[in-house]
Design a protein around this motif. Structure first.
Motif, PDB file in Angstrom:
ATOM      1  N   GLY A  97       0.614  -1.138   0.009  1.00 13.29           N
ATOM      2  CA  GLY A  97      -0.019  -0.094   0.037  1.00 13.29           C
ATOM      3  C   GLY A  97       0.898   1.335   0.058  1.00 13.29           C
ATOM      4  N   HIS A  98       1.914   1.188   0.804  1.00 12.48           N
ATOM      5  CA  HIS A  98       2.855   2.302   0.705  1.00 12.48           C
ATOM      6  C   HIS A  98       3.533   2.350  -0.560  1.00 12.48           C
ATOM      7  CE1 HIS A  98       3.393   1.699   5.413  1.00 12.48           C
ATOM      8  NE2 HIS A  98       2.097   1.984   4.981  1.00 12.48           N
ATOM      9  N   LYS A  99       3.888   1.609  -1.182  1.00 12.03           N
ATOM     10  CA  LYS A  99       4.342   1.654  -2.500  1.00 12.03           C
ATOM     11  C   LYS A  99       3.563   2.009  -3.868  1.00 12.03           C
ATOM     12  CE  LYS A  99       7.907  -1.791  -1.880  1.00 12.03           C
ATOM     13  NZ  LYS A  99       8.571  -3.053  -2.166  1.00 12.03           N
ATOM     14  N   ARG A 100       2.298   1.567  -3.388  1.00 12.28           N
ATOM     15  CA  ARG A 100       1.253   2.182  -4.476  1.00 12.28           C
ATOM     16  C   ARG A 100       1.001   3.619  -4.146  1.00 12.28           C
ATOM     17  NH1 ARG A 100      -1.212  -2.745  -2.990  1.00 12.28           N
ATOM     18  NH2 ARG A 100      -2.604  -1.761  -1.448  1.00 12.28           N
ATOM     19  N   ALA A 101       1.012   4.216  -2.857  1.00  4.73           N
ATOM     20  CA  ALA A 101       0.755   5.414  -2.409  1.00  4.73           C
ATOM     21  C   ALA A 101       1.912   6.136  -3.166  1.00  4.73           C
ATOM     22  CB  ALA A 101       0.600   5.684  -1.157  1.00  4.73           C
ATOM     23  N   LEU A 102       3.168   5.601  -3.103  1.00  2.00           N
ATOM     24  CA  LEU A 102       4.226   6.640  -3.482  1.00  2.00           C
ATOM     25  C   LEU A 102       4.290   6.755  -5.070  1.00  2.00           C
ATOM     26  CD1 LEU A 102       6.532   7.935  -2.416  1.00  2.00           C
ATOM     27  CD2 LEU A 102       7.756   6.266  -2.509  1.00  2.00           C
ATOM     28  N   ALA A 103       3.700   5.636  -5.794  1.00  2.00           N
ATOM     29  CA  ALA A 103       3.553   5.578  -7.436  1.00  2.00           C
ATOM     30  C   ALA A 103       2.669   6.819  -7.655  1.00  2.00           C
ATOM     31  CB  ALA A 103       3.144   4.228  -7.689  1.00  2.00           C
ATOM     32  N   GLU A 104       1.760   7.090  -6.747  1.00  2.00           N
ATOM     33  CA  GLU A 104       0.805   8.092  -7.040  1.00  2.00           C
ATOM     34  C   GLU A 104       1.351   9.613  -6.646  1.00  2.00           C
ATOM     35  OE1 GLU A 104      -2.506   8.155  -8.190  1.00  2.00           O
ATOM     36  OE2 GLU A 104      -2.076   5.944  -8.717  1.00  2.00           O
ATOM     37  N   VAL A 105       2.135   9.438  -5.460  1.00  2.00           N
ATOM     38  CA  VAL A 105       2.437  10.701  -4.784  1.00  2.00           C
ATOM     39  C   VAL A 105       3.822  11.546  -5.668  1.00  2.00           C
ATOM     40  CG1 VAL A 105       3.694  11.549  -2.902  1.00  2.00           C
ATOM     41  CG2 VAL A 105       1.504  10.193  -2.460  1.00  2.00           C
ATOM     42  N   TRP A 106       4.568  10.687  -5.892  1.00  2.00           N
ATOM     43  CA  TRP A 106       5.927  11.225  -6.387  1.00  2.00           C
ATOM     44  C   TRP A 106       5.644  12.049  -7.806  1.00  2.00           C
ATOM     45  CZ3 TRP A 106      10.626  10.293  -3.817  1.00  2.00           C
ATOM     46  CH2 TRP A 106      11.819  10.969  -4.408  1.00  2.00           C
ATOM     47  N   PRO A 107       5.091  11.045  -8.885  1.00  2.00           N
ATOM     48  CA  PRO A 107       4.863  12.012 -10.223  1.00  2.00           C
ATOM     49  C   PRO A 107       4.039  13.200 -10.143  1.00  2.00           C
ATOM     50  CG  PRO A 107       4.002   9.695 -10.225  1.00  2.00           C
ATOM     51  CD  PRO A 107       4.635   9.768  -9.087  1.00  2.00           C
ATOM     52  N   ARG A 108       2.935  13.259  -9.003  1.00  2.00           N
ATOM     53  CA  ARG A 108       2.113  14.282  -8.954  1.00  2.00           C
ATOM     54  C   ARG A 108       2.440  15.663  -8.231  1.00  2.00           C
ATOM     55  NH1 ARG A 108      -4.096  13.363  -7.352  1.00  2.00           N
ATOM     56  NH2 ARG A 108      -4.113  13.358  -9.646  1.00  2.00           N
ATOM     57  N   PHE A 109       3.541  15.243  -7.102  1.00  2.42           N
ATOM     58  CA  PHE A 109       3.665  16.160  -6.205  1.00  2.42           C
ATOM     59  C   PHE A 109       5.306  16.707  -6.661  1.00  2.42           C
ATOM     60  CE2 PHE A 109       0.231  14.534  -4.313  1.00  2.42           C
ATOM     61  CZ  PHE A 109      -0.617  15.778  -3.822  1.00  2.42           C
ATOM     62  N   LEU A 110       6.015  15.988  -7.022  1.00  2.00           N
ATOM     63  CA  LEU A 110       7.391  16.331  -7.516  1.00  2.00           C
ATOM     64  C   LEU A 110       7.913  16.328  -8.742  1.00  2.00           C
ATOM     65  CD1 LEU A 110       8.832  14.046  -4.468  1.00  2.00           C
ATOM     66  CD2 LEU A 110       8.465  16.431  -4.330  1.00  2.00           C
ATOM     67  N   ASP A 111       7.451  15.550  -9.761  1.00  2.00           N
ATOM     68  CA  ASP A 111       7.754  15.573 -11.158  1.00  2.00           C
ATOM     69  C   ASP A 111       6.640  16.525 -11.719  1.00  2.00           C
ATOM     70  OD1 ASP A 111       9.982  13.977 -10.594  1.00  2.00           O
ATOM     71  OD2 ASP A 111       8.644  12.144 -11.281  1.00  2.00           O
ATOM     72  N   GLY A 112       5.568  16.704 -11.205  1.00  2.00           N
ATOM     73  CA  GLY A 112       4.459  17.633 -11.699  1.00  2.00           C
ATOM     74  C   GLY A 112       3.904  18.793 -10.897  1.00  2.00           C
ATOM     75  N   THR A 113       2.922  19.355 -11.400  1.00  2.00           N
ATOM     76  CA  THR A 113       2.073  20.238 -10.570  1.00  2.00           C
ATOM     77  C   THR A 113       0.865  19.723  -9.790  1.00  2.00           C
ATOM     78  OG1 THR A 113       3.325  22.008 -11.875  1.00  2.00           O
ATOM     79  CG2 THR A 113       1.415  22.782 -10.471  1.00  2.00           C
ATOM     80  N   PRO A 114       0.857  19.446  -8.738  1.00  2.00           N
ATOM     81  CA  PRO A 114      -0.657  19.168  -8.181  1.00  2.00           C
ATOM     82  C   PRO A 114      -1.646  20.220  -8.437  1.00  2.00           C
ATOM     83  CG  PRO A 114       0.948  19.733  -6.159  1.00  2.00           C
ATOM     84  CD  PRO A 114       1.662  19.933  -7.433  1.00  2.00           C
ATOM     85  N   PRO A 115      -2.887  19.370  -8.440  1.00  2.00           N
ATOM     86  CA  PRO A 115      -4.195  20.593  -8.380  1.00  2.00           C
ATOM     87  C   PRO A 115      -3.984  21.489  -7.164  1.00  2.00           C
ATOM     88  CG  PRO A 115      -4.706  18.153  -8.573  1.00  2.00           C
ATOM     89  CD  PRO A 115      -3.273  18.059  -8.492  1.00  2.00           C
ATOM     90  N   PRO A 116      -4.551  22.525  -7.275  1.00  2.00           N
ATOM     91  CA  PRO A 116      -4.416  23.474  -6.168  1.00  2.00           C
ATOM     92  C   PRO A 116      -5.352  23.096  -5.168  1.00  2.00           C
ATOM     93  CG  PRO A 116      -5.354  24.735  -8.076  1.00  2.00           C
ATOM     94  CD  PRO A 116      -4.722  23.409  -8.530  1.00  2.00           C
ATOM     95  N   TRP A 117      -6.447  22.350  -5.452  1.00  2.00           N
ATOM     96  CA  TRP A 117      -7.507  22.029  -4.570  1.00  2.00           C
ATOM     97  C   TRP A 117      -6.934  20.749  -3.558  1.00  2.00           C
ATOM     98  CZ3 TRP A 117      -8.249  21.371  -9.850  1.00  2.00           C
ATOM     99  CH2 TRP A 117      -8.132  19.907 -10.313  1.00  2.00           C
TER     100      TRP A 117
END
Length: 179
Positions: free
Chosen positions: A145-165
Motif C-alpha cells: 500500500g505504501h508503494k502504491r501511494a508513492l507511485a501516485e505521490v511522487w509523479p504528481r507532487f514532485l515531477d508535476g504540479t498538483p492540483p491546487p484543490w
C-alpha cells in the motif's frame, strides 16, 4: 428454510491513522524522508511518518502533529495526497483506511539552504533517518500500500504540479501549538 443473517457481515471499516510523506529538495534533487522504526512489531523496517488521529483532531492536524513529534520538522506546505491507503487489521477484524498527506519541509518548499537536508530530531519511535531518492524509498518500504501511494505521490507532487484543490491551507502561526 434458512433465515437471513441479521448482523454485520465481514470486517468493520474505520479510519484512525494518518501517513505523511515528507519531501525536501536536497542538493538540487527531491528526496523523501525515511524513518527506521525502533520499537514494536515493525522494528528495523523503514517507513514514512505515521500516527493516530487523536479525539477531536482533524486528519490534517494529526499529520502536522505527527510530523513534528516524530521528526521535529514543520511542514511549509501540506497537501492531501489524493490517495487513501487501506489494509486489513486481523487483530481488530477491521479494514483500516489511512488518510495520506504530502508535506514539503525545509526553509522553502523548493530550495533548501546550502543544499543540505532539513535537520531531523527523532523522538524514539525511529532510531535512524535518511533522505532518499525514489528507488531507495521503494526498495525500503515493506508494504504494498505504501508503494502504491508513492507511485501516485511522487509523479504528481514532485515531477508535476498538483492540483491546487489538494493543498491544505495551514493555520496562522503554524506549527500547531503543543497539545
Amino acid at each position: 428454510m434458512p433465515t437471513p443473517y441479521e448482523g454485520p457481515v465481514g470486517p468493520t471499516v474505520r479510519s484512525r491513522f494518518v501517513a505523511v510523506y515528507p519531501f525536501a529538495r536536497v542538493d538540487g534533487s527531491d528526496r523523501m524522508l525515511m524513518l527506521r522504526r525502533a520499537v514494536g512489531a515493525f522494528a528495523g523496517h523503514w517507513y514514512m511518518v505515521t500516527g493516530t488521529i487523536e479525539p477531536g483532531e482533524r486528519a490534517w492536524e494529526a499529520a502536522l502533529r505527527e510530523l513534528r513529534e516524530e521528526t521535529g520538522l514543520v511542514a511549509r506546505e501540506l497537501w492531501s495526497a489524493d490517495f487513501t491507503d487501506a489494509f486489513y487489521n486481523p487483530a481488530d477484524e477491521c479494514i483500516e483506511m489511512v488518510a495520506t498527506f504530502v508535506a514539503k519541509v525545509g526553509e522553502d518548499p523548493l530550495v533548501t539552504l546550502n543544499g543540505e537536508a532539513p535537520p531531523v530530531t527523532l523522538n524514539g519511535e525511529a532510531d535512524a533517518h535518511e533522505w532518499c531518492f525514489l528507488p531507495e524509498v521503494l526498495a525500503r518500504m515493506p508494504f504494498a500500500g505504501h508503494k502504491r501511494a508513492l507511485a501516485e505521490v511522487w509523479p504528481r507532487f514532485l515531477d508535476g504540479t498538483p492540483p491546487p484543490w489538494l493543498r491544505i491551507p495551514l493555520p496562522e502561526g503554524c506549527p500547531l501549538p503543543e497539545g
